[in-house]
Motif scaffolding. Structure first.
Motif, mmCIF file in Angstrom:
data_model
loop_
_atom_site.group_PDB
_atom_site.id
_atom_site.type_symbol
_atom_site.label_atom_id
_atom_site.label_comp_id
_atom_site.label_asym_id
_atom_site.label_seq_id
_atom_site.Cartn_x
_atom_site.Cartn_y
_atom_site.Cartn_z
ATOM 1 N N GLU A 1 -0.427 -10.823 3.948
ATOM 2 C CA GLU A 1 -1.681 -10.219 3.487
ATOM 3 C C GLU A 1 -1.610 -9.927 1.994
ATOM 4 N N LYS B 1 0.836 -1.211 0.000
ATOM 5 C CA LYS B 1 0.000 0.000 0.000
ATOM 6 C C LYS B 1 0.865 1.253 0.000
ATOM 7 N N GLN C 1 -5.365 -5.468 -1.598
ATOM 8 C CA GLN C 1 -6.485 -5.150 -2.476
ATOM 9 C C GLN C 1 -6.168 -3.827 -3.166
#
Length: 320
Positions: free
Chosen positions: A237, A216, A240
């Motif tokens: 993780e 991110k 998205q």
């Protein structure tokens, strides 16, 4: 023969005695001298890797060794040839059977340990940066997890392709390894990745092996028309990706699964490996292997990956 096998998904692998396999058509038997470990081996133990075989199976995706027997219709190799092979599994054993189509004859100047460390990590980075992202001289490449098995090769190949390389890793020792591989700028994992990269002018290409919050932050530090390569998710993780941000900055996210090319464009892998061998023979790259262990310590090798205590590659030597 001895083999390090997953007998049941989710259970610890065990060193067991099994029958030596026989080669089928288009295959060769190999006395395995070295096998490189990969993060994917850990996923196979858990049964979560996309190409996990049905148990029981032998771990070990990439090997180097000596051909001991030819299957039918094998004309390109001879007994006693030294080869490297990307089998996907079967490498953590004293002997194995591998497809000739996934094998390449080794030059005398390349050691078994280097050959076992070269294929997946360097192949992934070369295909990702040169073939998928089309990294150009003068561009800025950000590599996260830059001291790991694939990250370190991305630093090295990025420099060979003429990029300015920003390396992110955890701790001074790992950052020093990345610096020695050619990184121009170093960022510790405890620092604000987005702010530091933006201070350095942003990234044109991001090579991310961590995922999660690291991806991110790197995403937000990518320049307009930048390309992002999600290589793996060692942080646990899967990120998205906000499609609206892709639109605003004209970004591209490029998937890279090295092994899949063997199924639909094997020439990409073959051409990449020929390039890598050429660079190796010219002294332009040298695989970084932090640990070499015998087969009866393969569990220790996997633990080094799991606990992120290795740099570069961990190599197991079933054949000494």
């Amino acid at each position: 023969m001895r083999a390090f096998q997953v007998l049941q998904a989710g259970s610890p692998p065990q060193l067991v005695e099994i029958d030596r396999p026989e080669p089928g058509p288009g295959q060769v038997s190999v006395r395995i001298r070295a096998c490189g470990l990969n993060f994917a081996d850990l996923l196979m133990v858990k049964g979560t890797y996309q190409d996990t075989p049905e148990p029981p199976f032998t771990l070990g995706m990439e090997i180097a060794g000596e051909v001991t027997k030819l299957g039918d219709r094998v004309t390109d190799l001879d007994v006693r040839d030294r080869i490297a092979a990307f089998g996907g599994h079967g490498g953590l054993a004293e002997h194995g059977v591998f497809d000739v189509a996934r094998s390449v004859r080794l030059p005398d100047a390349m050691s078994d340990t280097d050959a076992a460390a070269l294929q997946i990590a360097y192949g992934t980075s070369h295909v990702a940066l040169a073939h998928r992202a089309r990294l150009q001289p003068g561009e800025t490449l950000l590599v996260t997890g830059a001291a790991g098995g694939v990250g370190l090769t991305a630093v090295e190949i990025g420099k060979l392709l003429g990029a300015r390389v920003i390396a992110q890793a955890r701790g001074a020792a790992k950052l020093e390894v990345a610096r020695e591989a050619g990184a121009d700028h170093l960022i510790d994992a405890g620092e604000d990745l987005r702010a530091r990269v933006l201070d350095l002018g942003g990234a044109d290409v991001v090579y991310d092996a961590i995922g999660g919050d690291v991806f991110k932050a790197a995403f937000r530090a990518t320049n307009p028309e930048g390309r992002l390569l999600p290589i793996g998710f060692a942080g646990g993780e899967v990120p998205q990706i906000p499609a609206n941000h892709l639109l605003v900055k004209n970004l591209s996210v490029l998937g890279v699964y090295f092994g899949a090319y063997l199924g639909f464009r094997p020439e990409v892998v073959r051409d990449s490996f020929e390039t890598l061998i050429g660079w190796y023979l010219a002294g332009r790259l040298r695989p970084h292997v932090s640990h070499v262990l015998p087969l009866d310590r393969a569990d220790e090798g996997l633990a080094l990956l799991r606990e992120r205590k290795s740099t570069g590659k961990v190599v197991i030597t079933p054949g000494g």
